[in-house]
Structures are given as structure tokens and as C-alpha cells.
Write a protein that holds these residues in place. Structure first.
Motif, short mmCIF file in Angstrom:
data_model
loop_
_atom_site.label_atom_id
_atom_site.label_comp_id
_atom_site.label_asym_id
_atom_site.label_seq_id
_atom_site.Cartn_x
_atom_site.Cartn_y
_atom_site.Cartn_z
N GLY A 113 0.78 -1.23 0.00
CA GLY A 113 0.00 0.00 0.00
C GLY A 113 0.82 1.28 0.00
N LYS A 114 2.13 1.14 -0.04
CA LYS A 114 3.01 2.30 -0.05
C LYS A 114 3.42 2.63 -1.48
CE LYS A 114 3.45 2.82 4.47
NZ LYS A 114 3.04 4.07 5.17
N TYR A 115 3.48 3.90 -1.77
CA TYR A 115 3.89 4.34 -3.10
C TYR A 115 5.38 4.12 -3.31
CZ TYR A 115 -0.43 6.83 -4.34
OH TYR A 115 -1.71 7.15 -4.69
N GLY A 116 5.72 3.84 -4.58
CA GLY A 116 7.11 3.84 -5.00
C GLY A 116 7.43 5.15 -5.69
N PHE A 117 8.66 5.27 -6.16
CA PHE A 117 9.07 6.51 -6.82
C PHE A 117 8.20 6.85 -8.04
CE2 PHE A 117 13.38 5.19 -5.08
CZ PHE A 117 13.33 6.07 -4.02
N VAL A 118 7.83 5.82 -8.79
CA VAL A 118 7.03 6.04 -10.00
C VAL A 118 5.67 6.64 -9.64
CG1 VAL A 118 5.89 4.91 -11.93
CG2 VAL A 118 8.22 4.24 -11.30
N ASP A 119 5.01 6.07 -8.63
CA ASP A 119 3.70 6.58 -8.20
C ASP A 119 3.81 8.01 -7.66
OD1 ASP A 119 2.23 4.26 -8.80
OD2 ASP A 119 2.88 3.32 -6.94
#
Length: 255
Positions: A113-119
Motif C-alpha cells: 500500500g506504499k507508493y514507490g518513486f514512480v507513483d
């Protein structure tokens, strides 16, 4: 016999000038009064328009302040918080001796549920954190040898930071070098070298520009870059053995 001499009166210049001055002054005051009167009438006539204009300006200022307070600042904080998760994996990848690709991928794509760099880049692109996510994503893709994506994300990153700005441009140069587009690589190494003048990134990218120039047989240009390192950055890591590179470029240009 006595002759009558008519007494000639002298012109009363001073008196007349005083009268003229008073007249001119009166005219000036009359003009000012007329101008003031016209201004007052114009203000009275356009009072509603002026008031509306002031209200609009005040509204814009208040709107801008409210936008920053209730939209920009919370969004910036939210984006910064989201950046913590992928950056943790990016840092771990830099220190790891194994599973490096997995850690980089986690940083790029996120998990649980955590965003990565792309998101973060796509969702918070207008924030400072979103901009920084472009840098991390670009470097991650470069390490994963996905050069097109590395160039894409690094090109979206912008910074005037002493180290980050040149490093991002130099990393684009590395990506182009790795796909054998040496002319493009040279262009970005030159930009990176000129972005900020310091003892770390400048000699590094001058050296890379020199090596790349040698590869594409632009020997005079290579000599210029190597010589600049010798003159301006002699104590840098690149300056240690720079004489042999200068000599190599000189020799190649004569043959």
C-alpha cells in the motif's frame, strides 16, 4: 524762456511682474482645482468598478494564501511522507551486496500500500518530493540497466543543487553512453560539467567528457577538457594522472 519738459513715467515692471505672477499662480490653482474636480467626478462615477477591482485583487491574494496553506503545503507534506518508504529501499540497495535489483524494484514500484518513486512522480509531480522522486527513479532504472526509463525520469528532474543538478545530467550521459550514443553522452557530460563549479562533479564530468570525446575522435576537444582539469582541478581524483590523458589526446590529434 523756460522750456517745459514732460515728465516721463518709468514702467512699473516690478509691479506688473507681480501681477503676472499672481495671475499665473491663480491659473495653476484653477487648473489643479479643475483637475481635482474631474478626478473626483471620475471616482464617483466609477466607484463601483474601483471597489469591485479591489475586491477581486483582495480575493486573489486571499485565494493564493489559502491555496498554499490548505492545498500546497499539506500536499507537499503528504508527498514527503510517501517518499520515505521507497527511499529506504533505495538506500538499502546502495549498501547491499545481494538482492540489489529487488530492493531497487521495491523502491520504484512500492509495496504494502506504499507508493514507490514512480507513483510519487505521477501523483505528486508538482511538489518538491515528486521532483526528487524523478531523480531516484532515474538512478534506480540506470542501475537496473533500463536506460530509456532512466533517461525519461532523469530528464524530468530539475535542481540547482550543487551536487544533485550536475549528477542528474551526468547520469543521463551515462545512460546514453551505455546504449552507445556517444554524441548524446558527450552533450550531457558537458552540461553536467558546466552546471556547477566545484571540486567534485566538475572534474568528474570533464574527465568523462574527455574520454567520450576521445571515443568519437574529437581529440582537440578531449585535450581541452583534460587540460582544464590540470589547470583548475589538479588536486581532484581525476587530476592525479591527467598528464598522460593530455599527452594521449595530443598524440591522437597529430595522427
Amino acid at each position: 524762456m523756460a522750456t517745459y519738459k514732460k515728465k516721463v513715467s518709468k514702467p512699473k515692471k516690478a509691479h506688473e511682474e507681480a501681477i503676472n505672477d499672481n495671475s499665473t499662480t491663480a491659473e495653476v490653482f484653477n487648473t489643479l482645482d479643475e483637475t481635482a474636480s474631474r478626478s473626483e467626478k471620475w471616482i464617483e462615477k466609477n466607484n463601483k468598478v474601483l471597489f469591485t477591482g479591489l475586491v477581486v485583487i483582495a480575493g486573489l491574494i486571499l485565494g493564493y494564501l489559502a491555496y498554499n496553506t490548505y492545498i500546497v503545503e499539506p500536499t507537499e507534506k503528504e508527498a514527503s511522507n510517501e517518499l520515505a518508504f521507497p527511499r529506504k529501499h533505495f538506500n538499502e540497495a546502495n549498501l547491499a551486496s545481494e538482492n540489489i535489483d529487488s530492493l531497487l524494484t521495491l523502491g520504484l514500484e512500492g509495496a504494502d500500500g506504499k507508493y514507490g518513486f514512480v507513483d510519487i512522480s505521477s501523483t505528486y509531480g508538482s511538489t518538491q518530493a515528486g521532483n526528487l522522486a524523478n531523480y531516484y527513479a532515474g538512478i534506480s532504472y540506470l542501475k537496473l540497466k533500463q536506460y530509456d526509463k532512466a533517461i525519461e525520469y532523469l530528464s524530468k528532474f530539475s535542481s540547482d543543487d550543487e551536487l544533485l543538478g550536475p549528477t542528474a545530467l551526468g547520469a543521463i550521459g551515462d545512460a546514453f553512453a551505455d546504449i552507445n550514443q556517444q554524441e548524446d553522452a558527450l552533450k550531457y557530460y558537458e552540461q553536467a560539467a558546466n552546471k556547477k563549479d566545484n571540486q567534485f562533479t566538475t572534474p568528474l564530468f570533464l574527465f568523462k567528457a574527455g574520454i567520450t570525446a576521445m571515443d568519437i575522435k574529437e581529440f582537440s576537444k578531449a585535450e581541452k577538457y583534460f587540460s582544464k582539469i590540470k589547470s583548475n582541478y589538479p588536486v581532484s581524483a581525476e587530476g592525479a594522472d591527467i598528464d598522460k590523458y593530455i599527452q594521449s589526446a595530443k598524440f591522437a590529434s597529430k595522427n
